[in-house]
Design a protein around this motif. Structure first.
Motif, mmCIF file in Angstrom:
data_model
loop_
_atom_site.group_PDB
_atom_site.id
_atom_site.type_symbol
_atom_site.label_atom_id
_atom_site.label_comp_id
_atom_site.label_asym_id
_atom_site.label_seq_id
_atom_site.Cartn_x
_atom_site.Cartn_y
_atom_site.Cartn_z
ATOM 1 N N GLU A 102 -26.741 34.613 40.286
ATOM 2 C CA GLU A 102 -26.794 35.913 39.593
ATOM 3 C C GLU A 102 -28.123 36.107 38.868
ATOM 4 O OE1 GLU A 102 -23.544 36.612 36.951
ATOM 5 O OE2 GLU A 102 -22.102 36.138 38.513
ATOM 6 N N ARG A 149 -30.396 39.288 39.379
ATOM 7 C CA ARG A 149 -30.933 40.135 38.310
ATOM 8 C C ARG A 149 -32.449 40.245 38.402
ATOM 9 N NH1 ARG A 149 -27.420 37.394 34.917
ATOM 10 N NH2 ARG A 149 -29.196 36.450 33.877
ATOM 11 N N ALA A 194 -30.670 43.715 39.980
ATOM 12 C CA ALA A 194 -29.253 43.989 39.695
ATOM 13 C C ALA A 194 -29.011 43.927 38.182
ATOM 14 C CB ALA A 194 -28.369 42.967 40.408
ATOM 15 N N GLU A 235 -24.012 44.395 34.058
ATOM 16 C CA GLU A 235 -22.747 45.151 34.117
ATOM 17 C C GLU A 235 -22.327 45.409 35.561
ATOM 18 O OE1 GLU A 235 -25.214 46.224 31.737
ATOM 19 O OE2 GLU A 235 -24.187 47.603 30.364
ATOM 20 N N ASP A 236 -23.290 45.680 36.430
ATOM 21 C CA ASP A 236 -22.953 45.975 37.830
ATOM 22 C C ASP A 236 -22.408 44.727 38.520
ATOM 23 O OD1 ASP A 236 -23.888 48.499 37.333
ATOM 24 O OD2 ASP A 236 -25.891 48.096 38.122
ATOM 25 N N ILE A 237 -23.019 43.590 38.235
ATOM 26 C CA ILE A 237 -22.535 42.327 38.817
ATOM 27 C C ILE A 237 -21.105 42.069 38.337
ATOM 28 C CG2 ILE A 237 -22.868 39.818 38.828
ATOM 29 C CD1 ILE A 237 -25.926 40.402 38.562
ATOM 30 N N ARG A 240 -18.883 44.324 37.309
ATOM 31 C CA ARG A 240 -17.946 45.295 37.903
ATOM 32 C C ARG A 240 -17.657 44.967 39.358
ATOM 33 N NH1 ARG A 240 -20.547 49.273 34.430
ATOM 34 N NH2 ARG A 240 -19.044 49.744 32.792
ATOM 35 N N ALA A 241 -18.590 44.288 40.019
ATOM 36 C CA ALA A 241 -18.390 43.925 41.428
ATOM 37 C C ALA A 241 -17.605 42.616 41.575
ATOM 38 C CB ALA A 241 -19.741 43.828 42.124
ATOM 39 N N GLY A 242 -17.058 42.111 40.459
ATOM 40 C CA GLY A 242 -16.204 40.914 40.547
ATOM 41 C C GLY A 242 -16.964 39.614 40.348
ATOM 42 N N GLY A 243 -18.267 39.723 40.105
ATOM 43 C CA GLY A 243 -19.047 38.519 39.787
ATOM 44 C C GLY A 243 -19.001 38.305 38.290
ATOM 45 N N SER A 299 -16.540 35.211 38.116
ATOM 46 C CA SER A 299 -16.904 34.124 39.037
ATOM 47 C C SER A 299 -16.777 32.782 38.326
ATOM 48 C CB SER A 299 -18.286 34.354 39.652
ATOM 49 O OG SER A 299 -19.298 33.869 38.832
#
Ligand code: DI6
Ligand code: FE
Length: 413
Positions: free
Chosen positions: A84, A88, A92, A95-97, A99-102, A106
């Motif tokens: 991640e 970033r 990226a 917050e987007d990571i 919201r995508a389940g990461g 994770s």
């Protein structure tokens, strides 16, 4: 005749932090008995020769400070999130990571997959690193289990790190993220987290209750319900407040006489006033600020103006602050937040202890716990000046030897 003290350190200067400034004592002496400081002052004021006064006499050089207190960490976890970090760097957003389940989820998957021993083994090097840089009291949060058994597992592992060489405080952070099995049902999840709390408390696993009050976390109303349960159990609260946006988390923490409001980058003047009135400590987490490349500074001037004590912690976690040195956090607090090195040291000792509700440490004063760190430095500002390095020569926790550095010189290898 048995000596009057158990231990005595001579030869170093002291930064007692008692009163204003460093409370510096040149060529000082500090002694303890039954884990508590029994003498602190100039060596010349010792009432006799060191060897006659204490069972153990340690000759030191450099400076002695109170042992460091890391009052906000997520140091128990499994896996890592280096990928991640790379995402970033490619642009990226955190917050987007998430919201995508990461993000936090994770790490939840990795923690759920690890048994207690594996979680302990993976966390241990981090806790050792923090200790090697002067930490003698460590707070560790749950929050990557997000179900009863896994939150319990995290808290049990955290408690396993308590020893005569390290005092550990555990914080219940089930309200950290919404687990997939509760997707779309945040209120039901808070009900569950409220239900688990007394059971974990009954096992003696909880010292305080925390929540992530944020757009990607839980709402103020949900946080409030959890805090009401904490209050009914007599447990103090702290809050991840106003990190990415201003939900007035600082005022919410203050309303519950919170020990601390943490992050607080977006806290308003009203939030600062509420904290001042409640005696809530502002815990600054410059590691997360740095790693997320944030630009919004916490309201440092307002905290100063209203007399809100500022603590500094690592926020050691795999996502936003993979930081394994509290001294490094102090360095970042000076460079990013413009704290003075003296404020940073106080923030990582006296004020950090207060953020955990501990009033028996954080200052070198007779009657308080004998938690000390001995540093190879010429001036206390060096603690915030060096980036990295190996400055700690010795640590003492409640009068117990907690750390002694062994340097192997090339000539001995
Ligand atoms: N704020 C933080 O800094 C950590 N938790 C939180 O609510 C980050 C946790 C993570 O990304 O794993
Ligand atoms: Fe955190």
């Amino acid at each position: 005749m048995t000596p009057r003290w158990d231990g005595l350190v001579v030869g170093a200067s002291l930064a007692t932090l008692d009163g204003d400034g460093y409370g510096a004592i040149d060529d000082g002496a500090i002694a303890w008995k039954n884990g508590l400081i029994a003498f602190v002052g100039p060596r010349a004021d010792l009432p006799g020769s060191p060897s006659a006064l204490a069972a153990q006499v340690i000759e030191a050089t450099g400076w002695i400070t109170p042992g460091l207190v890391d009052c906000h960490t997520h140091a128990v976890f499994a896996g890592d999130r280096a990928s991640e970090f790379e995402m970033r760097l490619e642009g990226a957003r955190y917050e987007d990571i998430a919201r995508a389940g990461g993000g936090i989820l994770s790490t939840v998957r990795a923690v759920r997959a690890a048994d207690e021993d594996a979680l302990y083994a993976q966390s241990r090097p981090r806790i050792e690193a923090l200790r090697r840089d002067g930490v003698t009291t460590l707070e560790i949060k749950s929050g990557y289990g997000l179900d009863f058994d896994n939150e319990r597992k995290m808290l049990r592992v955290a408690r396993r790190f308590a020893s005569p060489a390290l005092d550990v405080r555990t914080t219940y952070l089930a309200a950290h993220a919404l687990p997939p099995e509760f997707a779309g049902r945040a209120d039901a999840y808070i009900d569950a987290a409220i239900d688990w709390l007394p059971r974990l408390h009954a096992e003696g696993l909880v010292d305080a209750v925390d929540a992530f009050c944020e757009g990607i976390g839980f709402s103020p109303a949900q946080t409030r319900r959890l805090f009401e349960r904490a209050r009914s159990l007599g447990l103090p609260v702290k809050l991840h407040a106003d990190q990415l946006s201003d939900l007035d988390g600082a005022s919410l923490a203050a309303e519950f006489d919170g020990l601390s409001a943490d992050h607080v980058e977006h806290t308003s003047e009203a939030g600062v006033r509420a904290m001042a009135a409640a005696g809530t400590v502002a815990v600054l987490l410059p590691g997360a600020f740095h790693v997320l490349r944030e630009t919004r500074l916490p309201p440092i001037d307002a905290f100063r103006a209203h007399g809100v004590p500022m603590a500094i912690a690592t926020d050691c976690n795999p996502g936003t602050s993979p930081l394994l040195s509290l001294r490094q956090a102090m360095q970042l607090a000076c460079t990013h937040f413009r704290l003075t090195p003296e404020q940073a040291l106080r923030g990582a000792t006296q004020h950090a202890a207060r953020a955990l509700g501990l009033h028996d440490r954080g200052v070198l004063r007779t009657g308080l716990r004998a938690d000390l760190a001995v540093w190879d430095i010429r001036h206390p500002a060096e603690l915030c000046y060096w980036l990295g390095g190996d400055l700690l020569s010795r640590a003492v926790v409640a009068g117990h030897p907690a750390y002694t550095r062994h340097v192997i010189h090339p000539s001995e290898t």
